[in-house]
Design a protein around this motif. Structure first.
Motif, PDB file in Angstrom:
ATOM      1  N   TYR A   5       0.860  -1.184   0.000  1.00 44.09           N
ATOM      2  CA  TYR A   5       0.000   0.000   0.000  1.00 44.09           C
ATOM      3  C   TYR A   5       0.901   1.241   0.000  1.00 44.09           C
ATOM      4  O   TYR A   5       2.115   1.145   0.256  1.00 44.09           O
ATOM      5  CB  TYR A   5      -0.890  -0.004   1.249  1.00 44.09           C
ATOM      6  CG  TYR A   5      -0.111  -0.259   2.526  1.00 44.09           C
ATOM      7  CD1 TYR A   5       0.537   0.786   3.203  1.00 44.09           C
ATOM      8  CD2 TYR A   5       0.020  -1.545   3.031  1.00 44.09           C
ATOM      9  CE1 TYR A   5       1.276   0.554   4.348  1.00 44.09           C
ATOM     10  CE2 TYR A   5       0.757  -1.788   4.183  1.00 44.09           C
ATOM     11  CZ  TYR A   5       1.380  -0.736   4.832  1.00 44.09           C
ATOM     12  OH  TYR A   5       2.119  -0.972   5.968  1.00 44.09           O
ATOM     13  N   GLY A   7       3.047   4.028   1.234  1.00 42.96           N
ATOM     14  CA  GLY A   7       3.750   4.117   2.504  1.00 42.96           C
ATOM     15  C   GLY A   7       4.563   2.881   2.808  1.00 42.96           C
ATOM     16  O   GLY A   7       5.461   2.920   3.669  1.00 42.96           O
ATOM     17  N   ASP A 153       1.892  12.972  -0.414  1.00 41.29           N
ATOM     18  CA  ASP A 153       1.801  12.452   0.957  1.00 41.29           C
ATOM     19  C   ASP A 153       1.362  10.986   0.931  1.00 41.29           C
ATOM     20  O   ASP A 153       0.210  10.679   0.615  1.00 41.29           O
ATOM     21  CB  ASP A 153       0.805  13.292   1.745  1.00 41.29           C
ATOM     22  CG  ASP A 153       0.741  12.910   3.220  1.00 41.29           C
ATOM     23  OD1 ASP A 153       1.256  11.831   3.586  1.00 41.29           O
ATOM     24  OD2 ASP A 153       0.155  13.672   4.001  1.00 41.29           O
ATOM     25  N   ALA A 154       2.268  10.093   1.275  1.00 45.15           N
ATOM     26  CA  ALA A 154       1.967   8.664   1.251  1.00 45.15           C
ATOM     27  C   ALA A 154       0.865   8.296   2.225  1.00 45.15           C
ATOM     28  O   ALA A 154       0.036   7.414   1.949  1.00 45.15           O
ATOM     29  CB  ALA A 154       3.225   7.851   1.549  1.00 45.15           C
ATOM     30  N   ASN A 155       0.816   8.965   3.384  1.00 44.49           N
ATOM     31  CA  ASN A 155      -0.217   8.653   4.374  1.00 44.49           C
ATOM     32  C   ASN A 155      -1.605   9.007   3.863  1.00 44.49           C
ATOM     33  O   ASN A 155      -2.564   8.251   4.042  1.00 44.49           O
ATOM     34  CB  ASN A 155       0.065   9.398   5.677  1.00 44.49           C
ATOM     35  CG  ASN A 155       1.251   8.826   6.423  1.00 44.49           C
ATOM     36  OD1 ASN A 155       1.517   7.624   6.359  1.00 44.49           O
ATOM     37  ND2 ASN A 155       1.983   9.677   7.126  1.00 44.49           N
ATOM     38  N   ALA A 156      -1.707  10.166   3.218  1.00 43.72           N
ATOM     39  CA  ALA A 156      -2.998  10.564   2.645  1.00 43.72           C
ATOM     40  C   ALA A 156      -3.396   9.612   1.528  1.00 43.72           C
ATOM     41  O   ALA A 156      -4.563   9.227   1.403  1.00 43.72           O
ATOM     42  CB  ALA A 156      -2.921  11.996   2.120  1.00 43.72           C
ATOM     43  N   GLN A 157      -2.434   9.210   0.711  1.00 45.98           N
ATOM     44  CA  GLN A 157      -2.706   8.275  -0.366  1.00 45.98           C
ATOM     45  C   GLN A 157      -3.093   6.898   0.175  1.00 45.98           C
ATOM     46  O   GLN A 157      -3.936   6.212  -0.388  1.00 45.98           O
ATOM     47  CB  GLN A 157      -1.473   8.143  -1.274  1.00 45.98           C
ATOM     48  CG  GLN A 157      -1.129   9.403  -2.037  1.00 45.98           C
ATOM     49  CD  GLN A 157      -2.256   9.849  -2.946  1.00 45.98           C
ATOM     50  OE1 GLN A 157      -2.888   9.042  -3.615  1.00 45.98           O
ATOM     51  NE2 GLN A 157      -2.520  11.151  -2.961  1.00 45.98           N
ATOM     52  N   LYS A 158      -2.501   6.524   1.290  1.00 48.47           N
ATOM     53  CA  LYS A 158      -2.840   5.241   1.916  1.00 48.47           C
ATOM     54  C   LYS A 158      -4.301   5.241   2.361  1.00 48.47           C
ATOM     55  O   LYS A 158      -5.029   4.254   2.155  1.00 48.47           O
ATOM     56  CB  LYS A 158      -1.932   4.984   3.113  1.00 48.47           C
ATOM     57  CG  LYS A 158      -2.272   3.704   3.876  1.00 48.47           C
ATOM     58  CD  LYS A 158      -1.378   3.546   5.104  1.00 48.47           C
ATOM     59  CE  LYS A 158      -1.786   2.336   5.934  1.00 48.47           C
ATOM     60  NZ  LYS A 158      -0.948   2.194   7.153  1.00 48.47           N
ATOM     61  N   ALA A 159      -4.744   6.344   2.962  1.00 54.83           N
ATOM     62  CA  ALA A 159      -6.132   6.426   3.440  1.00 54.83           C
ATOM     63  C   ALA A 159      -7.102   6.295   2.274  1.00 54.83           C
ATOM     64  O   ALA A 159      -8.106   5.566   2.356  1.00 54.83           O
ATOM     65  CB  ALA A 159      -6.349   7.748   4.164  1.00 54.83           C
TER      66      ALA A 159
END
Length: 323
Positions: A5, A7, A153-159
């Motif tokens: 995924y 991140g 932003d990997a975290n935003a993309q992960k969500a």
């Protein structure tokens, strides 16, 4: 959660052979790893787009297209097919191209791990080897710009990715339940099948249209009160409803017992539709029903609508081919 995924650390690139431009390694800049197959129609549309991006971001991003899920049985057969495909594409496919290993390492470690069951599919990987984005290559340009600027932003993309995975899993459950209902109908248990579909529609409101289509095409007997009620609703409905009614007529007109009904449906659709595709279905239904005059009328109207530009607007990007 999927094993892979945004991140997460990207797996290594492990291929059987590079057939164009030589190896591409992760690290030292942004990378795009894309998965495709020679039999995949949408892939053929997205490949030139990737080539355009490879030229646009030359020196900033490296692109690699990995052939997976090919239908030939042996690696030499796959290589022959892929090499010919790449040669035929020529300058339209101008980036690194490779073939998956005989053990399907790339398909397993990337696609399956990320729960991606359709191609084309692409991954943006940063200079540290971290996956930043996963999605359709026709949607990649904006996130790629952000990745190059170091702003993705990997975290935003992960969500966002996880929302898609949840929806995908729910859809898979819905399709399984629909298929189970169809299996009941094949066993002659039409009432049980109908009840099962009612439960599906209640559980998955977004699938109500599909349930209606399955009932009409696969569950209800042609000419039955249940079938006729659905047809009446379609004939009084919108453009998509009329198109479905025309498809039904085309699908069922080959049975001599249905010819009169299907010709009547086609005639009703033809009087209302402004969609050239629906006209095509009407023409096919009329021809199968033996009504050549109606078929010619449908062809004439469809041709006129095409010339006037009154036809369905195509989707903005090609869909994925599912393995």
């Amino acid at each position: 959660m999927p094993k892979l995924y945004p991140g997460a650390k990207a797996p290594k690139i492990e291929v059987a052979e590079w057939v164009k431009k030589g190896p591409m390694m992760l690290g030292k800049g942004v990378k795009v790893v894309e998965f495709w197959a020679t039999w995949c129609g949408p892939c053929k549309t997205s490949i030139p787009h990737l080539t355009e991006l490879a030229k646009k971001y030359n020196g900033k991003v490296d692109f690699a297209g990995i052939s997976i899920w090919e239908r030939e049985k042996t690696l030499p057969e796959i290589k022959t097919k892929v090499v010919k495909f790449v040669a035929d594409m020529g300058d339209k496919m101008d980036y690194h191209v490779a073939i998956d290993t005989d053990k399907k390492a790339m398909a397993s470690n990337w696609m399956t791990a990320a729960e991606q069951n359709g191609i084309p599919s692409s991954f943006i990987v940063d200079k540290k080897g971290v996956i930043l984005w996963i999605g359709h290559p026709m949607d990649i340009e904006e996130p790629l710009k952000q990745a190059i600027a170091g702003k993705l932003d990997a975290n935003a993309q992960k969500a966002e990715f996880m929302k898609q995975i949840v929806a995908q899993r729910n859809q898979a459950k819905m399709y399984k339940e629909i298929n189970d209902a169809v299996a009941l109908a094949k066993e002659g248990k039409s009432a049980e099948a109908d009840q099962a579909l009612a439960a599906v529609a209640a559980k998955y409101p977004e699938g109500a249209g599909l349930v209606r289509e399955v009932r009409l095409m696969r569950i209800y007997k042609v000419g039955s009160p249940e079938s006729q009620k659905l047809i009446d609703g379609l004939l009084a409905g919108n453009a998509d409803d009329l198109s479905l009614a025309a498809q039904f007529a085309w699908d069922k007109a080959s049975d001599p017992a249905n010819k009169e009904l299907c010709a009547s449906i086609a005639k009703s659709v033809l009087a209302k539709t402004e969609d050239c595709i629906a006209c095509y279905y009407c023409a096919s239904a009329a021809l199968a029903a033996g009504d050549k005059a109606l078929a010619l009328d449908a062809v004439a109207k469809g041709t006129c609508l095409t010339r006037e530009g009154r036809k369905k607007v195509p989707v903005s990007r090609p869909q994925r081919s599912v393995r």
